[in-house]
Design an enzyme around this catalytic site. Structure first.
Site, PDB file in Angstrom:
ATOM      1  N   HIS A 142     -10.112   1.291   1.988  1.00  0.00           N
ATOM      2  CA  HIS A 142      -9.629   2.633   2.350  1.00  0.00           C
ATOM      3  C   HIS A 142     -10.803   3.589   2.595  1.00  0.00           C
ATOM      4  O   HIS A 142     -10.714   4.479   3.441  1.00  0.00           O
ATOM      5  CB  HIS A 142      -8.762   3.221   1.229  1.00  0.00           C
ATOM      6  CG  HIS A 142      -7.336   2.765   1.256  1.00  0.00           C
ATOM      7  ND1 HIS A 142      -6.512   2.971   2.331  1.00  0.00           N
ATOM      8  CD2 HIS A 142      -6.577   2.123   0.318  1.00  0.00           C
ATOM      9  CE1 HIS A 142      -5.297   2.477   2.056  1.00  0.00           C
ATOM     10  NE2 HIS A 142      -5.320   1.949   0.847  1.00  0.00           N
ATOM     11  N   CYS A 190       0.850  -1.187   0.000  1.00  0.00           N
ATOM     12  CA  CYS A 190       0.000   0.000   0.000  1.00  0.00           C
ATOM     13  C   CYS A 190       0.886   1.238   0.000  1.00  0.00           C
ATOM     14  O   CYS A 190       1.895   1.282   0.710  1.00  0.00           O
ATOM     15  CB  CYS A 190      -0.883  -0.011   1.246  1.00  0.00           C
ATOM     16  SG  CYS A 190      -2.010   1.382   1.363  1.00  0.00           S
ATOM     17  N   HIS A 210      -9.252  -3.805  -1.836  1.00  0.00           N
ATOM     18  CA  HIS A 210      -8.264  -3.051  -1.055  1.00  0.00           C
ATOM     19  C   HIS A 210      -8.630  -1.560  -1.037  1.00  0.00           C
ATOM     20  O   HIS A 210      -8.589  -0.907   0.018  1.00  0.00           O
ATOM     21  CB  HIS A 210      -6.879  -3.280  -1.680  1.00  0.00           C
ATOM     22  CG  HIS A 210      -5.759  -2.498  -1.061  1.00  0.00           C
ATOM     23  ND1 HIS A 210      -4.710  -3.107  -0.380  1.00  0.00           N
ATOM     24  CD2 HIS A 210      -5.492  -1.163  -1.023  1.00  0.00           C
ATOM     25  CE1 HIS A 210      -3.881  -2.163   0.054  1.00  0.00           C
ATOM     26  NE2 HIS A 210      -4.327  -0.981  -0.333  1.00  0.00           N
ATOM     27  N   GLU A 211      -8.999  -1.030  -2.211  1.00  0.00           N
ATOM     28  CA  GLU A 211      -9.292   0.414  -2.287  1.00  0.00           C
ATOM     29  C   GLU A 211     -10.598   0.754  -1.574  1.00  0.00           C
ATOM     30  O   GLU A 211     -10.697   1.801  -0.926  1.00  0.00           O
ATOM     31  CB  GLU A 211      -9.331   0.878  -3.746  1.00  0.00           C
ATOM     32  CG  GLU A 211      -8.047   0.646  -4.545  1.00  0.00           C
ATOM     33  CD  GLU A 211      -6.776   1.139  -3.867  1.00  0.00           C
ATOM     34  OE1 GLU A 211      -6.848   2.074  -3.053  1.00  0.00           O
ATOM     35  OE2 GLU A 211      -5.703   0.568  -4.146  1.00  0.00           O
TER      36      GLU A 211
HETATM   37 ZN    ZN Z   1      -3.729   1.001  -0.021  1.00  0.00          ZN
END
Ligand code: ZN
Length: 159
Positions: free
Chosen positions: A149, A103, A145-146
């Protein structure tokens, strides 16, 4: 000319927030276009395959997914960068896969994370068009993953 933005690092508050949805009145605006451009430029400059707006201190539900082969992921498939506004996973496979993640906000740390192998995502374009698209494998991993966030979650919390 593209603006390269600073990247928030692990421990900073902006990475722990639930990001706000982009409002109807914000679609097709110059600021949303500029945000998307700066996000993509920043991602490319850091050799990333994805980025989320909170990583550049903008707590809004905007991500870019751009799988491509690179030094960190030599086997990644090549795809056009997709900007997703207000993305939502509306279906996912029960089958999960372990894969390595890193990341831009957690430099020098990588780890094996379990993710759904296949997902279907509903999102909006910068103009507000609703799009429903399925992904599997590495691109599906990036999307998950995004979206994490946007919900204040870093991959290191999933190891
Ligand atoms: Zn990330």
């Amino acid at each position: 000319m593209s603006i390269i933005l600073p990247i928030a690092q692990r421990g900073e508050d902006v990475l722990k927030l639930i990001a706000a949805p982009v409002a109807d009145t914000e679609f097709s605006t110059a600021w949303l276009q500029e945000l998307a451009k700066a996000l993509e430029a920043t991602m490319l400059e850091r050799n990333g395959v994805g980025i989320a707006a909170p990583q550049v201190y903008v707590s809004k539900r905007v991500i870019i997914v751009a799988s491509r082969p690179n030094p960190r992921y030599p086997d990644a498939p090549e795809m056009e960068a997709i900007t997703m506004v207000n993305p939502e996973i509306i279906a996912q496979s029960s089958q999960t896969v372990l894969g390595e993640e890193g990341c831009l906000s957690v430099p020098d740390e990588r780890g094996q994370v379990s993710r759904a192998e296949q997902i279907t995502v509903q999102f909006f374009s910068l103009k507000g068009e609703k799009i429903i698209q399925s992904f599997h494998g590495f691109p599906a991993r990036i999307v998950q993953h995004e979206i994490d966030h946007l919900n204040g979650v870093l991959f290191v919390e999933r190891i």
